[in-house]
Design a protein around this motif. Sequence first.
Motif, PDB file in Angstrom:
ATOM      1  N   ARG A 161       0.835  -1.197   0.000  1.00 18.20           N
ATOM      2  CA  ARG A 161       0.000   0.000   0.000  1.00 18.20           C
ATOM      3  C   ARG A 161       0.873   1.252   0.000  1.00 18.20           C
ATOM      4  N   VAL A 162       0.394   2.285  -0.656  1.00 24.35           N
ATOM      5  CA  VAL A 162       1.203   3.496  -0.827  1.00 24.35           C
ATOM      6  C   VAL A 162       1.334   4.293   0.471  1.00 24.35           C
ATOM      7  N   ASP A 163       0.505   3.976   1.483  1.00 18.05           N
ATOM      8  CA  ASP A 163       0.638   4.685   2.752  1.00 18.05           C
ATOM      9  C   ASP A 163       1.665   4.022   3.680  1.00 18.05           C
ATOM     10  N   PHE A 164       2.413   3.060   3.161  1.00 22.09           N
ATOM     11  CA  PHE A 164       3.453   2.399   3.947  1.00 22.09           C
ATOM     12  C   PHE A 164       4.537   3.412   4.291  1.00 22.09           C
ATOM     13  N   VAL A 165       5.160   3.251   5.461  1.00 24.10           N
ATOM     14  CA  VAL A 165       6.091   4.246   5.977  1.00 24.10           C
ATOM     15  C   VAL A 165       7.261   4.484   5.029  1.00 24.10           C
ATOM     16  N   THR A 166       7.737   3.459   4.334  1.00 27.16           N
ATOM     17  CA  THR A 166       8.860   3.631   3.409  1.00 27.16           C
ATOM     18  C   THR A 166       8.481   4.515   2.236  1.00 27.16           C
ATOM     19  N   TYR A 167       7.303   4.283   1.656  1.00 24.92           N
ATOM     20  CA  TYR A 167       6.857   5.100   0.534  1.00 24.92           C
ATOM     21  C   TYR A 167       6.618   6.548   0.970  1.00 24.92           C
ATOM     22  N   GLN A 168       6.029   6.723   2.144  1.00 30.86           N
ATOM     23  CA  GLN A 168       5.793   8.081   2.646  1.00 30.86           C
ATOM     24  C   GLN A 168       7.113   8.815   2.886  1.00 30.86           C
ATOM     25  N   ALA A 188      10.954  11.633  -9.036  1.00 28.81           N
ATOM     26  CA  ALA A 188      11.058  10.200  -9.342  1.00 28.81           C
ATOM     27  C   ALA A 188      11.190   9.353  -8.090  1.00 28.81           C
ATOM     28  N   LEU A 189      11.637   9.941  -6.999  1.00 28.99           N
ATOM     29  CA  LEU A 189      11.802   9.165  -5.767  1.00 28.99           C
ATOM     30  C   LEU A 189      10.469   8.842  -5.094  1.00 28.99           C
ATOM     31  N   CYS A 190       9.466   9.630  -5.358  1.00 30.28           N
ATOM     32  CA  CYS A 190       8.178   9.436  -4.685  1.00 30.28           C
ATOM     33  C   CYS A 190       7.405   8.279  -5.319  1.00 30.28           C
ATOM     34  N   ILE A 191       7.021   7.323  -4.489  1.00 23.20           N
ATOM     35  CA  ILE A 191       6.220   6.181  -4.937  1.00 23.20           C
ATOM     36  C   ILE A 191       4.809   6.385  -4.409  1.00 23.20           C
ATOM     37  N   LEU A 251      14.212  -3.382   1.506  1.00 19.18           N
ATOM     38  CA  LEU A 251      14.317  -4.274   0.355  1.00 19.18           C
ATOM     39  C   LEU A 251      12.955  -4.665  -0.204  1.00 19.18           C
ATOM     40  N   ALA A 252      12.035  -5.083   0.668  1.00 18.89           N
ATOM     41  CA  ALA A 252      10.724  -5.538   0.202  1.00 18.89           C
ATOM     42  C   ALA A 252       9.923  -4.440  -0.495  1.00 18.89           C
ATOM     43  N   PRO A 253       9.782  -3.235   0.074  1.00 23.55           N
ATOM     44  CA  PRO A 253       8.994  -2.201  -0.617  1.00 23.55           C
ATOM     45  C   PRO A 253       9.549  -1.837  -1.987  1.00 23.55           C
ATOM     46  N   LEU A 254      10.881  -1.689  -2.094  1.00 21.60           N
ATOM     47  CA  LEU A 254      11.453  -1.315  -3.382  1.00 21.60           C
ATOM     48  C   LEU A 254      11.333  -2.450  -4.392  1.00 21.60           C
ATOM     49  N   SER A 255      11.448  -3.672  -3.925  1.00 24.73           N
ATOM     50  CA  SER A 255      11.276  -4.816  -4.833  1.00 24.73           C
ATOM     51  C   SER A 255       9.833  -4.924  -5.304  1.00 24.73           C
ATOM     52  N   ILE A 256       8.891  -4.734  -4.378  1.00 23.52           N
ATOM     53  CA  ILE A 256       7.472  -4.788  -4.748  1.00 23.52           C
ATOM     54  C   ILE A 256       7.133  -3.673  -5.723  1.00 23.52           C
ATOM     55  N   ASN A 257       7.701  -2.484  -5.503  1.00 26.68           N
ATOM     56  CA  ASN A 257       7.456  -1.368  -6.422  1.00 26.68           C
ATOM     57  C   ASN A 257       7.987  -1.689  -7.819  1.00 26.68           C
ATOM     58  N   PHE A 258       9.189  -2.258  -7.877  1.00 25.70           N
ATOM     59  CA  PHE A 258       9.764  -2.592  -9.185  1.00 25.70           C
ATOM     60  C   PHE A 258       8.923  -3.646  -9.901  1.00 25.70           C
ATOM     61  N   LEU A 259       8.567  -4.712  -9.199  1.00 22.98           N
ATOM     62  CA  LEU A 259       7.826  -5.803  -9.830  1.00 22.98           C
ATOM     63  C   LEU A 259       6.425  -5.379 -10.225  1.00 22.98           C
TER      64      LEU A 259
END
Length: 298
Positions: free
Chosen positions: A75-82, A95-98, A175-183
């Motif tokens: 979900r985009v409200d995850f702390v890493t994305y925020q 570009a950094l903002c997911i 690792l997980a959030p960035l991998s999920i975003n890429f996939l």
Amino acid sequence: MDGSVSIILNSKIQVALDQYREEEEEEEGGMSFLDHLEQLRWHLLRSVAAVLVFTVAAFLAKSIVFGKVILGPSRVDFVTYQTLCKVSNWLNVPALCIDVLPFTIQSRQMTGQFSMHLTSSMVVGLVVAFPYLFWEIWRFISPGLHLQEKNAARGAVFFVSLLFFAGASFGYFILAPLSINFLSNYQLDPSILNEFDIGSYVTTLIMLVLASAIMFQLPVVIYFLSMSGLVSAAMLRSYRRHAIVVILIIAAVITPPDIISQVLIAMPILVLYEVGITIAKRLEKKRAKKEAAENRDN
């Protein structure tokens, strides 16, 4: 007469030696192989019980464990994305903002959601109970160590647990959030929609988190190998290039096929490898000082 006296003295010496050995065995525990198996059984039972307790607690707290923890990185409200969006605004790099994750999670099997509920609960129970698990293992192993080895390994439970949770946190929050975003953003063609199965999502998340937690144990492994004399600081430095290649290969295996995830998991492992070299160097200095002191005493 002299012969009989010597026989009596030898017999008394033998009795004294036998008594000393019996007392030494009693001090060391004097346990047989079956006694060790019985002791191991109780350590394992207590460990399994601890995992089951936390597993049941995680299973009952479904809305928190699964709704917020497991599905959080989806979900985009995850702390890493925020946080990335805040950094994006601060650096003025959009570009950094997911803010979009173009995928949906589905359950294509009748038992899919229930089986993933069980699986995720067991993994959460294992992760939370890890310090106790390692403590039980250490309690079983430590009586067989010499006093010097016990002193050298003091604090092992704390440092192993600390590195385990540091690795798990790195895998979960980075690792997980960035991998999920890429996939989720990877598409062969715009007409192909990303609709991931719940089993695939949970398995990928668990693999990334646990792999990171295990890889972060590298300094501990180097410490014990250095203590046993199997590796040295000079050896680790000479094989640094080979280690980099091996670490990159491992990172490519345990991460999705994108260069960002591979670099992200490889960088902290390389740092931990350098930490391991420093640890080995310090152990060698301590060993050299001790040997020099013993030589002076002799």
